[in-house]
Design an enzyme around this catalytic site. Structure first.
Site, PDB file in Angstrom:
ATOM      1  N   LYS A   1       0.837  -1.197   0.000  1.00 14.36           N
ATOM      2  CA  LYS A   1       0.000   0.000   0.000  1.00 14.36           C
ATOM      3  C   LYS A   1       0.876   1.254   0.000  1.00 14.36           C
ATOM      4  O   LYS A   1       0.636   2.204  -0.739  1.00 14.36           O
ATOM      5  CB  LYS A   1      -0.927  -0.006   1.226  1.00 14.36           C
ATOM      6  CG  LYS A   1      -2.180   0.792   1.004  1.00 14.36           C
ATOM      7  CD  LYS A   1      -3.308   0.435   1.930  1.00 14.36           C
ATOM      8  CE  LYS A   1      -4.511   1.297   1.560  1.00 14.36           C
ATOM      9  NZ  LYS A   1      -5.656   1.055   2.398  1.00 14.36           N
TER      10      LYS A   1
ATOM     11  N   LYS B   1      -3.093 -14.622 -10.439  1.00 14.49           N
ATOM     12  CA  LYS B   1      -3.643 -15.229  -9.224  1.00 14.49           C
ATOM     13  C   LYS B   1      -5.083 -14.756  -9.015  1.00 14.49           C
ATOM     14  O   LYS B   1      -5.377 -13.570  -9.149  1.00 14.49           O
ATOM     15  CB  LYS B   1      -2.781 -14.791  -8.029  1.00 14.49           C
ATOM     16  CG  LYS B   1      -3.238 -15.407  -6.737  1.00 14.49           C
ATOM     17  CD  LYS B   1      -2.638 -14.717  -5.532  1.00 14.49           C
ATOM     18  CE  LYS B   1      -3.470 -15.124  -4.329  1.00 14.49           C
ATOM     19  NZ  LYS B   1      -3.281 -14.420  -3.132  1.00 14.49           N
TER      20      LYS B   1
ATOM     21  N   LYS C   1      -9.871 -11.130  -5.177  1.00 18.77           N
ATOM     22  CA  LYS C   1     -10.908 -10.086  -5.214  1.00 18.77           C
ATOM     23  C   LYS C   1     -10.331  -8.780  -5.732  1.00 18.77           C
ATOM     24  O   LYS C   1     -10.990  -8.045  -6.443  1.00 18.77           O
ATOM     25  CB  LYS C   1     -11.454  -9.852  -3.795  1.00 18.77           C
ATOM     26  CG  LYS C   1     -12.425 -10.908  -3.348  1.00 18.77           C
ATOM     27  CD  LYS C   1     -13.056 -10.536  -2.019  1.00 18.77           C
ATOM     28  CE  LYS C   1     -12.116 -10.671  -0.845  1.00 18.77           C
ATOM     29  NZ  LYS C   1     -11.909 -12.013  -0.317  1.00 18.77           N
TER      30      LYS C   1
HETATM   31  P1  ADP Z   1      -8.349 -12.227  -1.976  1.00 17.90           P
HETATM   32  O1  ADP Z   1      -6.954 -12.247  -2.576  1.00 17.90           O
HETATM   33  O2  ADP Z   1      -9.368 -12.602  -2.962  1.00 17.90           O
HETATM   34  O3  ADP Z   1      -8.650 -10.923  -1.279  1.00 17.90           O
HETATM   35  P2  ADP Z   1      -8.004 -13.209   0.667  1.00 17.90           P
HETATM   36  O4  ADP Z   1      -6.737 -12.413   0.788  1.00 17.90           O
HETATM   37  O5  ADP Z   1      -9.192 -12.799   1.446  1.00 17.90           O
HETATM   38  O6  ADP Z   1      -8.368 -13.348  -0.877  1.00 17.90           O
HETATM   39  O7  ADP Z   1      -7.623 -14.711   1.019  1.00 17.90           O
HETATM   40  C1  ADP Z   1      -8.293 -15.576   1.924  1.00 17.90           C
HETATM   41  C2  ADP Z   1      -7.555 -16.897   1.951  1.00 17.90           C
HETATM   42  O8  ADP Z   1      -7.635 -17.544   0.672  1.00 17.90           O
HETATM   43  C3  ADP Z   1      -6.059 -16.743   2.253  1.00 17.90           C
HETATM   44  O9  ADP Z   1      -5.632 -17.784   3.104  1.00 17.90           O
HETATM   45  C4  ADP Z   1      -5.420 -16.805   0.890  1.00 17.90           C
HETATM   46  O10 ADP Z   1      -4.106 -17.243   0.946  1.00 17.90           O
HETATM   47  C5  ADP Z   1      -6.327 -17.781   0.148  1.00 17.90           C
HETATM   48  N1  ADP Z   1      -6.333 -17.436  -1.282  1.00 17.90           N
HETATM   49  C6  ADP Z   1      -6.813 -16.310  -1.843  1.00 17.90           C
HETATM   50  N2  ADP Z   1      -6.678 -16.328  -3.187  1.00 17.90           N
HETATM   51  C7  ADP Z   1      -6.068 -17.491  -3.473  1.00 17.90           C
HETATM   52  C8  ADP Z   1      -5.645 -18.101  -4.700  1.00 17.90           C
HETATM   53  N3  ADP Z   1      -5.831 -17.526  -5.874  1.00 17.90           N
HETATM   54  N4  ADP Z   1      -5.071 -19.305  -4.633  1.00 17.90           N
HETATM   55  C9  ADP Z   1      -4.896 -19.930  -3.446  1.00 17.90           C
HETATM   56  N5  ADP Z   1      -5.272 -19.411  -2.268  1.00 17.90           N
HETATM   57  C10 ADP Z   1      -5.853 -18.215  -2.264  1.00 17.90           C
END
Ligand code: ADP
Ligand code: TRP
Length: 320
Positions: free
Chosen positions: A110, A189, A192
């Site tokens: 950030k 990857k 969100k």
């Molecule tokens: P986002 O990146 O969509 O905001 P979060 O950071 O809320 O997702 O991640 C919640 C959990 O899901 C974490 O433990 C994260 O490592 C896992 N996670 C998120 N996206 C992926 C992905 N593309 N592949 C594997 N694990 C993921």
């Protein structure tokens, strides 16, 4: 063994969340004492609309229960229902070097983008450390991107133990290698923040449309393709059996197929995979009292453990 993890209610969970994190919680509940919580306090660092936060929080509980989290085996609760965690956060914060937090990726990224970070985002890893330490957690199943935070937790706990004597259990992160990075509809990857997610629940037709729009390369159909390099193949193999994966891989290597066929296979396989969970979720929505009671029971159990650990930490540092 105590297994603990948290999920932030910041939006609808996607395939990456399931294969990178949630699926592990569910598997681990069989052999362990699982504590799983919805990290609503952490979500406050990004969700600033109270109605959305309330909705995402109950949705997260519904999703976890629908996906197989069993309240008879594991403890499910909301982070904010255990105030002992916030008290513990302060105790930990007083021994946390600024430099340790400055190196943490969420804050660093950030700052690098020139955005202003608030103290909540900066101290996020300390609250996460308190989440873990408050329950004497030994194993913390998380996605790859959270491993750094578990390292920070170990550093903070180690230095508290060093200063005040053995107080906290040092946790280990547990990640799943082969599915640690689920690709999104654009091949990066799935996240969100990249607007490339495929949701676990929602309108099936809508999700199918999103699958059909997954980006692919423009190599001629007849070319042989290496399946491992292709994000569509990586998505397919999340849902398919070993033999289905083998025959899909052989088709890639032979060439002479259209990506439309693979997309259709991804859609069908994913729909079948989540079919039971979708039905269970509908039942839970019709029985919200059960969900609320589950969260209340979970919080009561979690608080008992957290209160003991907090008073152990307070005694160690001279607060009691
Ligand atoms: P986002 O990146 O969509 O905001 P979060 O950071 O809320 O997702 O991640 C919640 C959990 O899901 C974490 O433990 C994260 O490592 C896992 N996670 C998120 N996206 C992926 C992905 N593309 N592949 C594997 N694990 C993921
Ligand atoms: N920060 C984690 C995430 O974004 C969620 C979380 C909060 C968590 N506290 C935790 C995960 C404690 C494991 C343990 O995914």
């Amino acid at each position: 063994m105590r297994v603990l993890s948290g999920i932030q209610p910041t939006g609808r969970p996607h395939w990456g969340n399931f294969f990178g994190a949630i699926r592990q919680y569910i598997d681990l509940q069989q052999e362990n004492d699982g504590f799983y919580f919805i990290a609503d306090l952490h979500a406050l660092t990004t969700v600033r609309d109270p109605e959305s936060l309330r909705q995402y929080t109950i949705d997260a509980a519904l999703d976890l229960l629908a996906l197989g989290l069993d309240p008879d085996k594991a403890t499910l609760f909301l982070q904010s229902h255990v105030p002992e965690v916030c008290e513990l956060t302060w105790l930990l914060m007083t021994g946390t070097p600024m430099g340790l937090l400055e190196r943490c990726h969420a804050y660093k990224e950030k700052k690098a983008k020139g955005m202003t970070a608030d103290a909540g985002l900066f101290t996020y890893p300390v609250l996460m450390a308190a989440d873990i330490l408050a329950y004497d957690s030994k194993i913390v199943p998380v996605g790859q991107d959270q491993v750094q935070h578990i390292e920070v937790c170990r550093d903070i706990a180690g230095s508290f133990n060093h200063t005040y004597g053995e107080t906290f259990v040092l946790p280990d992160a547990k990640t799943l290698d082969h599915s640690s990075k689920v690709p999104g509809t654009d091949g990066q990857k799935m996240s969100k923040s990249y607007d490339n997610t495929l949701p676990l629940f929602g309108n099936v037709k809508q999700i199918r449309k999103q699958i059909m729009r997954i980006t692919t390369d423009s190599r001629p159909m007849e070319d042989s393709k290496e399946p491992a390099d292709d994000h569509l193949f990586q998505l397919y193999r999340l849902f398919a059996s070993e033999s289905e994966i083998e025959s899909m891989a052989a088709m890639y290597r032979r060439g002479g197929f259209g990506y439309g066929e693979v997309k259709k296979a991804v859609a069908e396989a994913s729909e079948a995979y989540f079919e039971d969970a979708r039905a269970r979720r509908d039942e839970l929505v019709a029985n919200l009292d059960f969900v609320h009671q589950t969260l209340r029971d979970g919080a009561e159990k979690a608080r008992k453990v957290a209160a003991e650990v907090l008073s152990r930490a307070q005694r160690a540092c001279g607060i009691r």
